[in-house]
Design a protein around this motif. Structure first.
Motif, PDB file in Angstrom:
ATOM      1  N   SER A   1     -45.511 -49.305  75.691  1.00 34.30           N
ATOM      2  CA  SER A   1     -46.732 -49.761  75.129  1.00 34.30           C
ATOM      3  C   SER A   1     -47.037 -49.554  73.734  1.00 34.30           C
ATOM      4  O   SER A   1     -47.532 -50.190  72.862  1.00 34.30           O
ATOM      5  N   GLY A   2     -46.203 -48.480  73.202  1.00 31.60           N
ATOM      6  CA  GLY A   2     -46.134 -48.144  71.692  1.00 31.60           C
ATOM      7  C   GLY A   2     -45.567 -49.200  71.027  1.00 31.60           C
ATOM      8  O   GLY A   2     -46.042 -49.746  70.140  1.00 31.60           O
ATOM      9  N   GLU A   3     -44.539 -49.859  71.634  1.00 38.49           N
ATOM     10  CA  GLU A   3     -43.695 -51.053  70.800  1.00 38.49           C
ATOM     11  C   GLU A   3     -44.613 -52.284  70.946  1.00 38.49           C
ATOM     12  O   GLU A   3     -44.824 -53.166  69.838  1.00 38.49           O
ATOM     13  N   ARG A   4     -45.509 -52.495  71.850  1.00 43.06           N
ATOM     14  CA  ARG A   4     -46.497 -53.631  71.962  1.00 43.06           C
ATOM     15  C   ARG A   4     -47.558 -53.312  70.942  1.00 43.06           C
ATOM     16  O   ARG A   4     -48.002 -54.398  70.219  1.00 43.06           O
ATOM     17  N   GLY A   5     -47.990 -52.200  70.708  1.00 42.21           N
ATOM     18  CA  GLY A   5     -49.293 -51.814  69.926  1.00 42.21           C
ATOM     19  C   GLY A   5     -48.530 -52.032  68.334  1.00 42.21           C
ATOM     20  O   GLY A   5     -48.999 -52.591  67.499  1.00 42.21           O
ATOM     21  N   ARG A   6     -47.041 -51.706  68.310  1.00 42.09           N
ATOM     22  CA  ARG A   6     -46.675 -51.919  66.847  1.00 42.09           C
ATOM     23  C   ARG A   6     -46.649 -53.375  66.593  1.00 42.09           C
ATOM     24  O   ARG A   6     -46.916 -53.846  65.439  1.00 42.09           O
ATOM     25  N   GLN A   7     -46.126 -54.124  67.486  1.00 49.23           N
ATOM     26  CA  GLN A   7     -45.868 -55.665  67.326  1.00 49.23           C
ATOM     27  C   GLN A   7     -47.441 -56.251  66.893  1.00 49.23           C
ATOM     28  O   GLN A   7     -47.468 -57.082  66.023  1.00 49.23           O
ATOM     29  N   ALA A   8     -48.260 -55.724  67.541  1.00 47.91           N
ATOM     30  CA  ALA A   8     -49.586 -56.123  67.053  1.00 47.91           C
ATOM     31  C   ALA A   8     -50.140 -55.980  65.576  1.00 47.91           C
ATOM     32  O   ALA A   8     -50.702 -56.643  65.051  1.00 47.91           O
ATOM     33  N   LYS A   9     -49.820 -54.769  65.366  1.00 46.15           N
ATOM     34  CA  LYS A   9     -49.982 -54.359  64.056  1.00 46.15           C
ATOM     35  C   LYS A   9     -49.016 -55.157  62.976  1.00 46.15           C
ATOM     36  O   LYS A   9     -49.689 -55.662  61.838  1.00 46.15           O
ATOM     37  N   THR A  10     -47.834 -55.157  63.075  1.00 43.39           N
ATOM     38  CA  THR A  10     -46.909 -55.782  62.179  1.00 43.39           C
ATOM     39  C   THR A  10     -47.201 -57.132  61.820  1.00 43.39           C
ATOM     40  O   THR A  10     -47.038 -57.934  60.972  1.00 43.39           O
ATOM     41  N   LYS A  11     -47.896 -57.820  63.178  1.00 40.60           N
ATOM     42  CA  LYS A  11     -48.032 -59.314  63.260  1.00 40.60           C
ATOM     43  C   LYS A  11     -49.204 -59.728  62.112  1.00 40.60           C
ATOM     44  O   LYS A  11     -48.828 -60.816  61.454  1.00 40.60           O
ATOM     45  N   ASP A  12     -49.961 -58.573  61.925  1.00 37.58           N
ATOM     46  CA  ASP A  12     -51.036 -59.127  60.825  1.00 37.58           C
ATOM     47  C   ASP A  12     -50.670 -58.339  59.606  1.00 37.58           C
ATOM     48  O   ASP A  12     -51.469 -58.445  58.415  1.00 37.58           O
ATOM     49  N   LEU A  13     -49.468 -57.763  59.263  1.00 36.92           N
ATOM     50  CA  LEU A  13     -49.336 -56.918  58.143  1.00 36.92           C
ATOM     51  C   LEU A  13     -48.596 -57.853  57.199  1.00 36.92           C
ATOM     52  O   LEU A  13     -47.665 -58.876  57.597  1.00 36.92           O
ATOM     53  N   ASP A  14     -48.894 -57.982  55.946  1.00 35.27           N
ATOM     54  CA  ASP A  14     -47.846 -58.652  54.867  1.00 35.27           C
ATOM     55  C   ASP A  14     -46.485 -58.078  54.993  1.00 35.27           C
ATOM     56  O   ASP A  14     -46.257 -56.742  54.909  1.00 35.27           O
ATOM     57  N   GLN A  15     -45.686 -59.170  55.081  1.00 35.41           N
ATOM     58  CA  GLN A  15     -44.304 -58.542  55.470  1.00 35.41           C
ATOM     59  C   GLN A  15     -43.615 -57.855  54.091  1.00 35.41           C
ATOM     60  O   GLN A  15     -42.813 -56.919  54.453  1.00 35.41           O
ATOM     61  N   THR A  16     -44.258 -58.184  53.134  1.00 37.00           N
ATOM     62  CA  THR A  16     -43.564 -57.405  51.934  1.00 37.00           C
ATOM     63  C   THR A  16     -44.086 -55.911  52.079  1.00 37.00           C
ATOM     64  O   THR A  16     -43.261 -54.831  51.716  1.00 37.00           O
ATOM     65  N   PHE A  17     -45.220 -55.510  52.346  1.00 33.48           N
ATOM     66  CA  PHE A  17     -45.785 -54.239  52.673  1.00 33.48           C
ATOM     67  C   PHE A  17     -44.913 -53.565  53.617  1.00 33.48           C
ATOM     68  O   PHE A  17     -44.587 -52.445  53.697  1.00 33.48           O
ATOM     69  N   LEU A  18     -44.703 -54.283  54.895  1.00 39.42           N
ATOM     70  CA  LEU A  18     -43.862 -53.854  56.054  1.00 39.42           C
ATOM     71  C   LEU A  18     -42.693 -53.398  55.669  1.00 39.42           C
ATOM     72  O   LEU A  18     -42.131 -52.286  55.824  1.00 39.42           O
ATOM     73  N   ARG A  19     -41.861 -54.383  54.757  1.00 38.24           N
ATOM     74  CA  ARG A  19     -40.522 -53.935  54.499  1.00 38.24           C
ATOM     75  C   ARG A  19     -40.600 -52.716  53.415  1.00 38.24           C
ATOM     76  O   ARG A  19     -39.565 -51.774  53.453  1.00 38.24           O
ATOM     77  N   ARG A  20     -41.529 -52.704  52.663  1.00 35.21           N
ATOM     78  CA  ARG A  20     -41.562 -51.500  51.778  1.00 35.21           C
ATOM     79  C   ARG A  20     -41.864 -50.213  52.703  1.00 35.21           C
ATOM     80  O   ARG A  20     -41.108 -49.067  52.503  1.00 35.21           O
ATOM     81  N   TYR A  21     -42.788 -50.478  53.560  1.00 36.72           N
ATOM     82  CA  TYR A  21     -43.028 -49.148  54.325  1.00 36.72           C
ATOM     83  C   TYR A  21     -41.952 -48.800  55.152  1.00 36.72           C
ATOM     84  O   TYR A  21     -41.225 -47.547  55.210  1.00 36.72           O
ATOM     85  N   GLN A  22     -41.018 -49.664  55.764  1.00 34.26           N
ATOM     86  CA  GLN A  22     -39.803 -49.316  56.664  1.00 34.26           C
ATOM     87  C   GLN A  22     -38.654 -48.700  55.437  1.00 34.26           C
ATOM     88  O   GLN A  22     -37.954 -47.553  56.071  1.00 34.26           O
ATOM     89  N   ARG A  23     -38.629 -49.244  54.500  1.00 31.69           N
ATOM     90  CA  ARG A  23     -37.867 -48.613  53.614  1.00 31.69           C
ATOM     91  C   ARG A  23     -38.225 -47.027  52.951  1.00 31.69           C
ATOM     92  O   ARG A  23     -37.227 -46.247  53.194  1.00 31.69           O
TER      93      ARG A  23
END
Ligand SMILES: [Zn+2]
Length: 239
Positions: A159-181
């Motif tokens: 369920s956490g991963e489902r929630g994660r997917q929902a969040k990352t879908k709307d996120l700017d991918q550049t932000f997401l990559r920087r966050y993950q780094r």
């Protein structure tokens, strides 16, 4: 931008939850490993006891054979002695008889000692087996409990991963990559900034950087620790 930062913040909360669940899952293994180690030790001890026992049983058989042999010799001497007329021969046989009787006494004692040792080893083997049974029962119980916990945790992870997917879908991918780094270095990649201070490293950020953060036009990272800063006051007001 506020929305993006809010999404990142929420993503981080989900990731923190997922990390915690995975840590919990990993914490199960050492407990089971400990039990398995105990079982291996007990099995090793059992093998040693068994080989010790086998060796003592061989000794006991040999001793019993010797005892039987001596008893035969003693019976022969006793038989012979009644039929002797000659003194010299009589004393010779008597001497041999006495010698063999003494030897028999000695061997009987040795045998009794050996039997005692064998009983002791058998007792240790039984004790060891009891401990082994208890460990196996403990392991079975532990495995059952862990399986139940893992099943629950896996549901939570899904369920956490489902929630994660929902969040990352709307996120700017550049932000997401920087966050993950950044998250590879810091668990809290996104931190609040308040009153000109980054709450990740507690260092004051330059006023210009802080002002840009307050303007909320672009993603701002702390110049000191590189974490992504969020103006939580703005986020709270928006809610
Ligand atoms: Zn910082």
């Amino acid at each position: 931008m506020e929305k993006q930062m809010q999404l990142l913040w929420e993503l981080q909360e989900i990731d923190a939850g997922l990390d915690e669940i995975r840590d919990t899952q990993e914490s199960f293994a050492p407990k089971l490993d400990n039990i398995k180690e105990d079982i291996a030790l007990l099995k090793g001890a059992d093998e040693e006891y068994q080989s010790e026992l086998a060796a003592k049983e061989v000794d006991r058989r040999d001793l019993r054979d010797k005892v039987e042999q001596l008893k035969g010799l003693i019976a022969q001497s006793k038989e012979k002695i009644t039929q002797i007329a000659n003194n010299k021969e009589y004393f010779a046989v008597l001497k041999e008889l006495e010698h063999n009787q003494k030897q028999l006494e000695k061997l009987d004692l040795e045998l009794a000692g050996l039997v005692e040792e064998i009983d002791l080893i058998k007792g240790q083997i039984a004790e060891n087996e009891k401990e082994l049974d208890a460990k196996f029962a403990e392991m079975a119980l532990e495995e059952k409990q862990i399986a139940a916990k893992v099943a629950t945790l896996e549901r939570k992870i899904k369920s956490g991963e489902r929630g994660r997917q929902a969040k990352t879908k709307d996120l700017d991918q550049t932000f997401l990559r920087r966050y993950q780094r950044i998250r590879k270095r810091f668990k809290n990649a996104v931190v609040a900034a308040e009153n000109g201070t980054c709450l990740g490293c507690n260092v004051n950020v330059p006023p210009q950087v802080y002002n840009d953060l307050l303007k909320g036009q672009e993603m701002m990272c702390c110049p000191n620790c590189q974490r992504i800063m969020v103006n939580r006051a703005a986020a709270a007001a928006e809610k």
